[in-house]
Write an enzyme that holds these catalytic residues in place. Sequence first.
Site, PDB file in Angstrom:
ATOM      1  N   LYS A  93       1.017  -1.096   0.228  1.00 27.44           N
ATOM      2  CA  LYS A  93       0.377   0.040  -0.114  1.00 27.44           C
ATOM      3  C   LYS A  93       0.794   1.344  -0.312  1.00 27.44           C
ATOM      4  O   LYS A  93       0.652   1.673  -0.565  1.00 27.44           O
ATOM      5  CB  LYS A  93      -1.228  -0.117   1.844  1.00 27.44           C
ATOM      6  CG  LYS A  93      -1.548  -0.920   1.270  1.00 27.44           C
ATOM      7  CD  LYS A  93      -2.946  -1.265   3.071  1.00 27.44           C
ATOM      8  CE  LYS A  93      -2.410  -1.259   3.603  1.00 27.44           C
ATOM      9  NZ  LYS A  93      -1.267  -2.009   3.857  1.00 27.44           N
ATOM     10  N   ASP A 152      -1.310   4.382   6.266  1.00 28.31           N
ATOM     11  CA  ASP A 152      -0.967   3.741   7.823  1.00 28.31           C
ATOM     12  C   ASP A 152      -2.260   3.372   9.164  1.00 28.31           C
ATOM     13  O   ASP A 152      -2.940   2.882   8.551  1.00 28.31           O
ATOM     14  CB  ASP A 152       0.387   3.109   8.265  1.00 28.31           C
ATOM     15  CG  ASP A 152       0.833   2.016   9.224  1.00 28.31           C
ATOM     16  OD1 ASP A 152       0.369   1.249   8.831  1.00 28.31           O
ATOM     17  OD2 ASP A 152       0.607   2.491  10.536  1.00 28.31           O
TER      18      ASP A 152
END
Length: 366
Positions: free
Chosen positions: A160, A178
């Site tokens: 990601k 995050d």
Amino acid sequence: MEGVAIEKIVKKLELKKLTEKLDLAGHRIVLSDVNRPALQLSGYFQHFEEKRAQIIGNVEYAYLQQLEHDKKIDIYNQFLKYEIPCVIFCRDLKPDADFLKIAEENDVPVFGTGRSTSEFMAELIHTLSEELAPCITIHGVLVDVYGEGVLITGESGIGKSEAALELIRRGHRLVTDDVVEIRKINEHTLVGTSPDITRYFIELRGIGIIDVKTLYGVECVKEKQNIDLVIKLEDWKKDNDYDRLGLEEEYTEFLGNKVACHSLPIRPGRNLAVICETAAVNHRQKKMGYNAVNPSDKIYTNYEILVYGAMLKHQPKTTWKDGIEFANFMKTEYGMMDTIENLNEMVNEVFTLEGKSGKKLVRKGK
């Protein structure tokens, strides 16, 4: 702790503190609605919502100015004895010394602003609505891609942050990495932002923490962004049946709001940044009214695509060429279907009755 600290609102809206002796620590606002206390200042306190911020404009101020001193003091005492979070005077109106004295005695903060009453009320309500909105925290990355808020989710270590970094290098803006705080502003709007401690930072395994704002400039970061699209990254599994046409929209839900969602299988060599860009632009195009594959109002225009999609359910490895041939066979043998449901039923029936591949059915039709 419930509510939002008044100090935070004062800083955001640049309010002037008029009760200098009061300490704002511990003072909080718990409701996003506000109140103009015209009725209360005239002595009517039934149904008074004391938990709201109280706004004094020209009308309330003019009324107070024409009262006799004793009557004014009595109204001040009645009004300020309630647990009011704060009182705000608009248009640079100045409360008299008696009002400030009684406010300090009752531990009620008083502020001032030069903005017009209606304009300030709208801004205050909007600010409080954001600060007091229901909030959840999820694991993911939020990026502004061509104005669309793209939330990238997936298991830890799947890529990601790397995808977000490549999007930043391509000119898009990071909101948070995050940890994503999601707030429900209304039934149609979800806003994502970053916790203060991780704002504008990205964690890259093997490298560590990087400061995006410092490395790439302020044009590559953003404080908050509406969430328009969710992209779920997952490991590629050979036996899984992945969507190849986008005939059916997939959604995920946060705080009761549905958001369009795409599941993206990860394989070596796939350019995640380009795929995310394409998904964002395609989603924006759909919001503007155009869908390349619309199963209802473009049944005749996209007939071959729809037949191909229905055929894939029976033969996942069917090529586009075979799909076109089978679509022509369907039109010749069965005619055009009026709805996507009828089309799917007919394709299913053909495969069930004939028990043959698309190619054989086409040859049989010929």
